[in-house]
Design a protein around this motif. Structure first.
Motif, PDB file in Angstrom:
ATOM      1  N   PRO A 107      31.059 -68.773  77.938  1.00 21.96           N
ATOM      2  CA  PRO A 107      29.778 -69.167  78.523  1.00 21.96           C
ATOM      3  C   PRO A 107      28.770 -68.023  78.430  1.00 21.96           C
ATOM      4  O   PRO A 107      29.120 -66.870  78.625  1.00 21.96           O
ATOM      5  CB  PRO A 107      30.134 -69.454  79.981  1.00 21.96           C
ATOM      6  N   GLY A 108      27.527 -68.370  78.120  1.00 23.00           N
ATOM      7  CA  GLY A 108      26.501 -67.341  78.014  1.00 23.00           C
ATOM      8  C   GLY A 108      26.169 -67.029  76.577  1.00 23.00           C
ATOM      9  O   GLY A 108      25.069 -66.566  76.290  1.00 23.00           O
ATOM     10  N   SER A 109      27.084 -67.305  75.650  1.00 29.91           N
ATOM     11  CA  SER A 109      26.757 -67.096  74.239  1.00 29.91           C
ATOM     12  C   SER A 109      25.759 -68.176  73.815  1.00 29.91           C
ATOM     13  O   SER A 109      25.715 -69.260  74.412  1.00 29.91           O
ATOM     14  CB  SER A 109      28.016 -67.105  73.381  1.00 29.91           C
ATOM     15  N   PRO A 110      24.938 -67.899  72.794  1.00 27.87           N
ATOM     16  CA  PRO A 110      23.760 -68.735  72.495  1.00 27.87           C
ATOM     17  C   PRO A 110      24.027 -70.236  72.364  1.00 27.87           C
ATOM     18  O   PRO A 110      23.257 -71.032  72.834  1.00 27.87           O
ATOM     19  CB  PRO A 110      23.276 -68.161  71.169  1.00 27.87           C
ATOM     20  N   TYR A 111      25.104 -70.618  71.707  1.00 28.68           N
ATOM     21  CA  TYR A 111      25.320 -72.043  71.445  1.00 28.68           C
ATOM     22  C   TYR A 111      26.557 -72.566  72.177  1.00 28.68           C
ATOM     23  O   TYR A 111      27.148 -73.550  71.754  1.00 28.68           O
ATOM     24  CB  TYR A 111      25.483 -72.284  69.945  1.00 28.68           C
ATOM     25  N   SER A 112      26.948 -71.930  73.279  1.00 26.01           N
ATOM     26  CA  SER A 112      28.222 -72.286  73.907  1.00 26.01           C
ATOM     27  C   SER A 112      28.262 -73.751  74.328  1.00 26.01           C
ATOM     28  O   SER A 112      29.314 -74.380  74.270  1.00 26.01           O
ATOM     29  CB  SER A 112      28.497 -71.380  75.111  1.00 26.01           C
ATOM     30  N   HIS A 113      27.110 -74.336  74.725  1.00 24.84           N
ATOM     31  CA  HIS A 113      27.125 -75.747  75.145  1.00 24.84           C
ATOM     32  C   HIS A 113      27.403 -76.656  73.953  1.00 24.84           C
ATOM     33  O   HIS A 113      28.060 -77.683  74.089  1.00 24.84           O
ATOM     34  CB  HIS A 113      25.806 -76.116  75.825  1.00 24.84           C
ATOM     35  N   ILE A 114      26.904 -76.266  72.768  1.00 31.00           N
ATOM     36  CA  ILE A 114      27.185 -77.058  71.568  1.00 31.00           C
ATOM     37  C   ILE A 114      28.634 -76.848  71.131  1.00 31.00           C
ATOM     38  O   ILE A 114      29.343 -77.807  70.812  1.00 31.00           O
ATOM     39  CB  ILE A 114      26.202 -76.691  70.437  1.00 31.00           C
ATOM     40  N   TYR A 115      29.084 -75.590  71.152  1.00 29.36           N
ATOM     41  CA  TYR A 115      30.460 -75.293  70.745  1.00 29.36           C
ATOM     42  C   TYR A 115      31.468 -76.017  71.651  1.00 29.36           C
ATOM     43  O   TYR A 115      32.529 -76.429  71.210  1.00 29.36           O
ATOM     44  CB  TYR A 115      30.714 -73.779  70.774  1.00 29.36           C
ATOM     45  N   ARG A 116      31.127 -76.157  72.927  1.00 31.43           N
ATOM     46  CA  ARG A 116      32.038 -76.846  73.853  1.00 31.43           C
ATOM     47  C   ARG A 116      32.257 -78.293  73.412  1.00 31.43           C
ATOM     48  O   ARG A 116      33.362 -78.822  73.456  1.00 31.43           O
ATOM     49  CB  ARG A 116      31.467 -76.784  75.268  1.00 31.43           C
ATOM     50  N   GLU A 117      31.178 -78.954  72.986  1.00 38.63           N
ATOM     51  CA  GLU A 117      31.298 -80.346  72.522  1.00 38.63           C
ATOM     52  C   GLU A 117      32.094 -80.416  71.223  1.00 38.63           C
ATOM     53  O   GLU A 117      32.879 -81.344  71.010  1.00 38.63           O
ATOM     54  CB  GLU A 117      29.912 -80.959  72.317  1.00 38.63           C
ATOM     55  N   VAL A 118      31.880 -79.423  70.336  1.00 44.21           N
ATOM     56  CA  VAL A 118      32.614 -79.404  69.070  1.00 44.21           C
ATOM     57  C   VAL A 118      34.108 -79.227  69.339  1.00 44.21           C
ATOM     58  O   VAL A 118      34.952 -79.857  68.694  1.00 44.21           O
ATOM     59  CB  VAL A 118      32.089 -78.279  68.149  1.00 44.21           C
ATOM     60  N   LEU A 119      34.442 -78.391  70.311  1.00 41.77           N
ATOM     61  CA  LEU A 119      35.848 -78.151  70.655  1.00 41.77           C
ATOM     62  C   LEU A 119      36.528 -79.405  71.186  1.00 41.77           C
ATOM     63  O   LEU A 119      37.754 -79.516  71.140  1.00 41.77           O
ATOM     64  CB  LEU A 119      35.944 -77.031  71.705  1.00 41.77           C
ATOM     65  N   SER A 120      35.726 -80.362  71.683  1.00 38.81           N
ATOM     66  CA  SER A 120      36.322 -81.571  72.258  1.00 38.81           C
ATOM     67  C   SER A 120      36.647 -82.615  71.182  1.00 38.81           C
ATOM     68  O   SER A 120      37.226 -83.652  71.486  1.00 38.81           O
ATOM     69  CB  SER A 120      35.382 -82.160  73.309  1.00 38.81           C
ATOM     70  N   ILE A 121      36.270 -82.366  69.926  1.00 41.46           N
ATOM     71  CA  ILE A 121      36.615 -83.313  68.851  1.00 41.46           C
ATOM     72  C   ILE A 121      38.102 -83.171  68.553  1.00 41.46           C
ATOM     73  O   ILE A 121      38.568 -82.079  68.256  1.00 41.46           O
ATOM     74  CB  ILE A 121      35.817 -83.023  67.563  1.00 41.46           C
ATOM     75  N   PRO A 122      38.870 -84.275  68.648  1.00 46.75           N
ATOM     76  CA  PRO A 122      40.319 -84.161  68.435  1.00 46.75           C
ATOM     77  C   PRO A 122      40.686 -83.868  66.983  1.00 46.75           C
ATOM     78  O   PRO A 122      39.915 -84.172  66.071  1.00 46.75           O
ATOM     79  CB  PRO A 122      40.855 -85.530  68.864  1.00 46.75           C
ATOM     80  N   TYR A 123      41.868 -83.274  66.780  1.00 51.81           N
ATOM     81  CA  TYR A 123      42.413 -83.001  65.449  1.00 51.81           C
ATOM     82  C   TYR A 123      42.392 -84.257  64.595  1.00 51.81           C
ATOM     83  O   TYR A 123      42.783 -85.327  65.032  1.00 51.81           O
ATOM     84  CB  TYR A 123      43.842 -82.490  65.606  1.00 51.81           C
ATOM     85  N   GLY A 124      41.915 -84.148  63.363  1.00 52.32           N
ATOM     86  CA  GLY A 124      41.922 -85.284  62.443  1.00 52.32           C
ATOM     87  C   GLY A 124      40.751 -86.226  62.615  1.00 52.32           C
ATOM     88  O   GLY A 124      40.613 -87.181  61.871  1.00 52.32           O
ATOM     89  N   SER A 125      39.875 -85.971  63.617  1.00 50.13           N
ATOM     90  CA  SER A 125      38.703 -86.825  63.816  1.00 50.13           C
ATOM     91  C   SER A 125      37.446 -86.073  63.387  1.00 50.13           C
ATOM     92  O   SER A 125      37.476 -84.864  63.204  1.00 50.13           O
ATOM     93  CB  SER A 125      38.557 -87.207  65.280  1.00 50.13           C
ATOM     94  N   THR A 126      36.354 -86.821  63.259  1.00 47.74           N
ATOM     95  CA  THR A 126      35.073 -86.188  62.976  1.00 47.74           C
ATOM     96  C   THR A 126      34.012 -86.753  63.905  1.00 47.74           C
ATOM     97  O   THR A 126      34.167 -87.832  64.462  1.00 47.74           O
ATOM     98  CB  THR A 126      34.620 -86.427  61.519  1.00 47.74           C
ATOM     99  N   ALA A 127      32.942 -86.007  64.089  1.00 47.56           N
ATOM    100  CA  ALA A 127      31.771 -86.480  64.823  1.00 47.56           C
ATOM    101  C   ALA A 127      30.546 -86.091  64.009  1.00 47.56           C
ATOM    102  O   ALA A 127      30.620 -85.214  63.158  1.00 47.56           O
ATOM    103  CB  ALA A 127      31.725 -85.838  66.206  1.00 47.56           C
ATOM    104  N   THR A 128      29.427 -86.761  64.271  1.00 46.32           N
ATOM    105  CA  THR A 128      28.206 -86.421  63.527  1.00 46.32           C
ATOM    106  C   THR A 128      27.404 -85.365  64.293  1.00 46.32           C
ATOM    107  O   THR A 128      27.582 -85.183  65.497  1.00 46.32           O
ATOM    108  CB  THR A 128      27.316 -87.649  63.302  1.00 46.32           C
ATOM    109  N   TYR A 129      26.545 -84.684  63.550  1.00 44.49           N
ATOM    110  CA  TYR A 129      25.666 -83.693  64.170  1.00 44.49           C
ATOM    111  C   TYR A 129      24.869 -84.338  65.310  1.00 44.49           C
ATOM    112  O   TYR A 129      24.660 -83.729  66.352  1.00 44.49           O
ATOM    113  CB  TYR A 129      24.702 -83.106  63.138  1.00 44.49           C
ATOM    114  N   GLY A 130      24.429 -85.565  65.088  1.00 54.30           N
ATOM    115  CA  GLY A 130      23.644 -86.266  66.090  1.00 54.30           C
ATOM    116  C   GLY A 130      24.418 -86.497  67.383  1.00 54.30           C
ATOM    117  O   GLY A 130      23.899 -86.316  68.476  1.00 54.30           O
ATOM    118  N   GLU A 131      25.699 -86.921  67.238  1.00 60.45           N
ATOM    119  CA  GLU A 131      26.541 -87.152  68.417  1.00 60.45           C
ATOM    120  C   GLU A 131      26.713 -85.867  69.224  1.00 60.45           C
ATOM    121  O   GLU A 131      26.583 -85.860  70.446  1.00 60.45           O
ATOM    122  CB  GLU A 131      27.927 -87.630  67.976  1.00 60.45           C
TER     123      GLU A 131
END
Length: 147
Positions: free
Chosen positions: A63-87
């Motif tokens: 927390p506190g790093s520039p994009y941590s809120h975005i990285y947190r959402e990226v970390l929630s994508i399960p193995y073998g799945s994808t999400a779009t930039y928009g999502e």
DNA sequence: TAAACTGTCCCGC
DNA sequence: GCGGGACAGTTTA
């Protein structure tokens, strides 16, 4: 704590990792190897023997790093799945353009699985080479289909 | 198909 | 320190 630098092979590339204990500071892709060991979790992941990098922590996701809120959402994508930039952007309360920028600036790819974030009608981009992104997505989807 | 929108970083002054 | 341009995308007209 002492920072270790090491690499392991992934296809035509070497994955270079700077790490100490279970904290990873930096991950880059290069054609040149780095003398030293990569974290065993990363080696197993790239060999398709493991689906879980969660024992390792990325310094960029703190927390506190520039994009941590975005990285947190990226970390929630399960193995073998994808999400779009928009999502990702919508969930993080940001804009798609920002999500792309955050992925580009991601200092620890793999740990923050930016390869699972794709464009709405294509694969999107990847630095230094989109080929790596394709290989990672392919690896995860094959490994997933074994289960 | 083209243009607007978005938010941050980087570089030149 | 400040302003303009660049950037791994999406949406709307």
């Amino acid at each position: 704590m002492e920072i270790i630098s090491g690499s392991c092979r992934f296809g035509l590339w070497f994955v270079r990792v700077w790490w100490s204990g279970n904290l990873v500071w930096n991950v880059t892709f290069s054609h040149q190897p780095l003398g030293g060991p990569a974290p065993p979790e990363v080696v197993k992941f790239l060999a398709g023997h493991s689906t879980d990098l969660s024992p390792l922590r990325s310094a960029a996701a703190t927390p506190g790093s520039p994009y941590s809120h975005i990285y947190r959402e990226v970390l929630s994508i399960p193995y073998g799945s994808t999400a779009t930039y928009g999502e990702i952007a919508r969930r993080a309360g940001s804009s798609p353009r920002m999500a792309g920028l955050a992925m580009k600036r991601n200092p620890t790819p793999l740990l923050i699985p930016c390869h699972r974030v794709v464009s709405q009608n294509g694969i999107g981009g990847f630095t230094p080479d989109v080929e790596i992104k394709k290989m990672l997505i392919d690896l995860e989807q094959k490994r997933k289909s074994y289960n």
